[in-house]
Design an enzyme around this catalytic site. Sequence first.
Site, mmCIF file in Angstrom:
data_model
loop_
_atom_site.group_PDB
_atom_site.id
_atom_site.type_symbol
_atom_site.label_atom_id
_atom_site.label_comp_id
_atom_site.label_asym_id
_atom_site.label_seq_id
_atom_site.Cartn_x
_atom_site.Cartn_y
_atom_site.Cartn_z
ATOM 1 N N GLY A 12 0.821 -1.214 0.000
ATOM 2 C CA GLY A 12 0.000 0.000 0.000
ATOM 3 C C GLY A 12 0.851 1.259 0.000
ATOM 4 O O GLY A 12 2.087 1.199 0.111
ATOM 5 N N ASP A 13 0.178 2.410 -0.180
ATOM 6 C CA ASP A 13 0.833 3.721 -0.177
ATOM 7 C C ASP A 13 1.851 3.859 -1.305
ATOM 8 O O ASP A 13 2.870 4.538 -1.158
ATOM 9 C CB ASP A 13 1.525 3.996 1.181
ATOM 10 C CG ASP A 13 0.580 3.777 2.341
ATOM 11 O OD1 ASP A 13 -0.565 4.249 2.243
ATOM 12 O OD2 ASP A 13 0.973 3.126 3.325
ATOM 13 N N LYS A 16 -0.936 5.491 -5.493
ATOM 14 C CA LYS A 16 -2.033 5.177 -6.425
ATOM 15 C C LYS A 16 -2.866 6.408 -6.741
ATOM 16 O O LYS A 16 -3.368 6.564 -7.844
ATOM 17 C CB LYS A 16 -2.959 4.105 -5.827
ATOM 18 C CG LYS A 16 -2.366 2.725 -5.784
ATOM 19 C CD LYS A 16 -3.337 1.730 -5.231
ATOM 20 C CE LYS A 16 -3.599 1.873 -3.748
ATOM 21 N NZ LYS A 16 -2.464 1.653 -2.868
ATOM 22 N N GLY A 40 -5.868 5.915 2.319
ATOM 23 C CA GLY A 40 -5.787 7.366 2.235
ATOM 24 C C GLY A 40 -5.059 7.737 0.966
ATOM 25 O O GLY A 40 -3.965 7.250 0.715
ATOM 26 N N HIS A 41 -5.687 8.529 0.139
ATOM 27 C CA HIS A 41 -5.045 8.969 -1.095
ATOM 28 C C HIS A 41 -4.750 10.449 -0.994
ATOM 29 O O HIS A 41 -5.642 11.236 -0.718
ATOM 30 C CB HIS A 41 -5.971 8.738 -2.295
ATOM 31 C CG HIS A 41 -6.119 7.300 -2.657
ATOM 32 N ND1 HIS A 41 -7.178 6.800 -3.355
ATOM 33 C CD2 HIS A 41 -5.298 6.259 -2.428
ATOM 34 C CE1 HIS A 41 -7.016 5.506 -3.521
ATOM 35 N NE2 HIS A 41 -5.890 5.150 -2.977
ATOM 36 N N THR A 131 -5.432 0.103 11.295
ATOM 37 C CA THR A 131 -5.732 1.543 11.313
ATOM 38 C C THR A 131 -6.814 1.868 12.348
ATOM 39 O O THR A 131 -7.175 3.019 12.510
ATOM 40 C CB THR A 131 -6.244 1.988 9.928
ATOM 41 O OG1 THR A 131 -7.403 1.217 9.605
ATOM 42 C CG2 THR A 131 -5.192 1.800 8.851
ATOM 43 N N GLN A 228 -4.954 -0.209 -0.600
ATOM 44 C CA GLN A 228 -3.841 -0.963 0.003
ATOM 45 C C GLN A 228 -2.967 -1.566 -1.113
ATOM 46 O O GLN A 228 -2.865 -0.972 -2.161
ATOM 47 C CB GLN A 228 -4.362 -2.053 0.964
ATOM 48 C CG GLN A 228 -5.031 -1.500 2.214
ATOM 49 C CD GLN A 228 -6.496 -1.155 2.022
ATOM 50 O OE1 GLN A 228 -7.228 -1.877 1.389
ATOM 51 N NE2 GLN A 228 -6.925 -0.047 2.586
ATOM 52 N N ARG A 309 5.637 5.802 8.343
ATOM 53 C CA ARG A 309 5.733 4.532 7.614
ATOM 54 C C ARG A 309 7.131 3.958 7.768
ATOM 55 O O ARG A 309 8.107 4.720 7.816
ATOM 56 C CB ARG A 309 5.437 4.763 6.133
ATOM 57 C CG ARG A 309 4.007 5.206 5.897
ATOM 58 C CD ARG A 309 3.727 5.435 4.414
ATOM 59 N NE ARG A 309 2.386 5.962 4.231
ATOM 60 C CZ ARG A 309 2.050 6.910 3.359
ATOM 61 N NH1 ARG A 309 2.964 7.424 2.559
ATOM 62 N NH2 ARG A 309 0.812 7.322 3.269
ATOM 63 N N ASP A 337 11.955 10.689 -7.680
ATOM 64 C CA ASP A 337 12.649 11.901 -7.242
ATOM 65 C C ASP A 337 13.117 11.810 -5.789
ATOM 66 O O ASP A 337 14.110 12.440 -5.409
ATOM 67 C CB ASP A 337 11.722 13.120 -7.390
ATOM 68 C CG ASP A 337 10.373 12.902 -6.720
ATOM 69 O OD1 ASP A 337 9.718 11.886 -7.037
ATOM 70 O OD2 ASP A 337 9.979 13.723 -5.864
HETATM 71 P P1 IMP Z 1 -6.706 -2.591 8.711
HETATM 72 O O1 IMP Z 1 -6.928 -2.581 7.241
HETATM 73 O O2 IMP Z 1 -7.017 -1.283 9.376
HETATM 74 O O3 IMP Z 1 -7.387 -3.756 9.386
HETATM 75 O O4 IMP Z 1 -5.136 -2.808 8.959
HETATM 76 C C1 IMP Z 1 -4.477 -4.039 8.648
HETATM 77 C C2 IMP Z 1 -3.069 -3.781 8.115
HETATM 78 O O5 IMP Z 1 -3.161 -3.157 6.836
HETATM 79 C C3 IMP Z 1 -2.238 -2.841 8.973
HETATM 80 O O6 IMP Z 1 -0.874 -3.238 8.893
HETATM 81 C C4 IMP Z 1 -2.410 -1.498 8.305
HETATM 82 O O7 IMP Z 1 -1.343 -0.613 8.570
HETATM 83 C C5 IMP Z 1 -2.440 -1.926 6.841
HETATM 84 N N1 IMP Z 1 -3.162 -0.985 5.995
HETATM 85 C C6 IMP Z 1 -4.503 -0.821 5.901
HETATM 86 N N2 IMP Z 1 -4.799 0.122 4.998
HETATM 87 C C7 IMP Z 1 -3.634 0.560 4.507
HETATM 88 C C8 IMP Z 1 -3.280 1.517 3.490
HETATM 89 O O8 IMP Z 1 -4.121 2.150 2.856
HETATM 90 N N3 IMP Z 1 -1.946 1.674 3.262
HETATM 91 C C9 IMP Z 1 -0.994 0.951 3.915
HETATM 92 N N4 IMP Z 1 -1.278 0.050 4.851
HETATM 93 C C10 IMP Z 1 -2.585 -0.155 5.140
#
Ligand code: IMP
Length: 433
Positions: A12-13, A16, A40-41, A131, A228, A309, A337
């Site tokens: 994720g992150d 996107k 989160g975008h 989260t 994600q 992160r 960059d």
């Molecule tokens: P949950 O989705 O809140 O249940 O979190 C489960 C795992 O997914 C955790 O390690 C979160 O940090 C990770 N996670 C959930 N959504 C994101 C995202 O949008 N970006 C990165 N990690 C995420």
Amino acid sequence: MSVVIVVGAQWGDEGKGKVVDLFTERAQVVVRYGGGANAGHTLVIDGQKLVTHLVPSGVCRPGTSCVLGDGMVIDPHTLLDEVAQCQGRGLLVQGELLVGLGAHVILPYHKLLDGLREDHSAKAGRAIGTTRRGIGPAYEAKAGRRGVRIRDLYRPERLHAIVRANVDELGPVFAHLGGTPPTEAEVARWIDDALAAGERLRPHTGDAGRHVARAIAEGKHVLFEGAQGCLLDLDHGTYPYVTSSSTIAAGACQSAGIGPTQIDSVVGITKAYATRVGEGPFPTELHGAAGDALRIAGGEFGATTGRPRRCGWLDLPALRMGVRLSGMQSLALTKLDVLAGMPTVKVCVAYKLDGKELDEPPIDPEDIARAEPIYTELPGWAKLPSHATDVTDLPDTARHYVDTIERMAGVPFCLVSVGPDRSETIRLHDPFA
Ligand code: IMP
């Protein structure tokens, strides 16, 4: 007509938001297909930042239909806040938003349970690092056939019955986890709030599956936006350190209720380095000053929780796994960059585990944690030209880095991002072409 899925290649992150926003130039419909407000975008348009958690990144192109698929779990209050924020910026004012009536609703008890479980597990050293947005408990309820769907917000009696049955059942669980079971008054307020939010959302709700299917049948360009990343997928990711939804490309068909034969192309997004939020194995993680420097250079703080992160070198075994899981046909490389100014840049090309070389992560998370990254070290580059339009505009060393990743991942790049703004992008191939 083209139907394209955009998916994060690792944890994720990957950036996107920017890539989906660019592709939306050509798409008439953008569908968010999984998860909820855990994502989160961050979008930067004309130097202005917009952070969305539920509304797809297509929101920044007025007139684009923005769909929240039935496979999502939606906190109606978060969604309403986001809609208000977008409308304050002149976006989503033409009735562009459509929320699937089959999507599940996140209620306060899901969030309470998520937080209590995390705190309880942390004491035993087993936290996932979620989260705390109630994602896991809402998907558990869905799989247990006791979830609340958006459509239930328009059937007050049914909503009352489901919520009360759930809360009764969860009472002892709350107590076991060190929490207090909610009072009658609290539960009544949750239900009233949900009904009120449902009423406000009503003009934006409908049959998302048929809307998407009709758009495809009419020959429109449809873009599915993953949340994600592939390695957080419930079935195929680094379980149990995953989210609770299907994050891989297949999740798009599942969420929207369309067949895989409708998909024309899958694009994966990868950053030029790696990040992960929450717990779980991360072989190329950089600790100490090196990790801090990368985090600061890349602004690597969660758009949803603000958590720092974890940062590390690009991990090709993880990337290859994402490519395989989602059948990616091209990749978008973001944040090149951020690595500028380093004398050398490392890339993990394989893992070593128990004397064997592995080109993808092993299956068990404990084995991934034990795996030793094998690195190749490449020369770094100075500042990148922000208005580069072709890879030939990049310094030779940066180009060599891009070529190396492309070759070792086995998938061509369709885009290379050299800065946060729309204009700071090298476009190599249009997935809608
Ligand atoms: P949950 O989705 O809140 O249940 O979190 C489960 C795992 O997914 C955790 O390690 C979160 O940090 C990770 N996670 C959930 N959504 C994101 C995202 O949008 N970006 C990165 N990690 C995420």
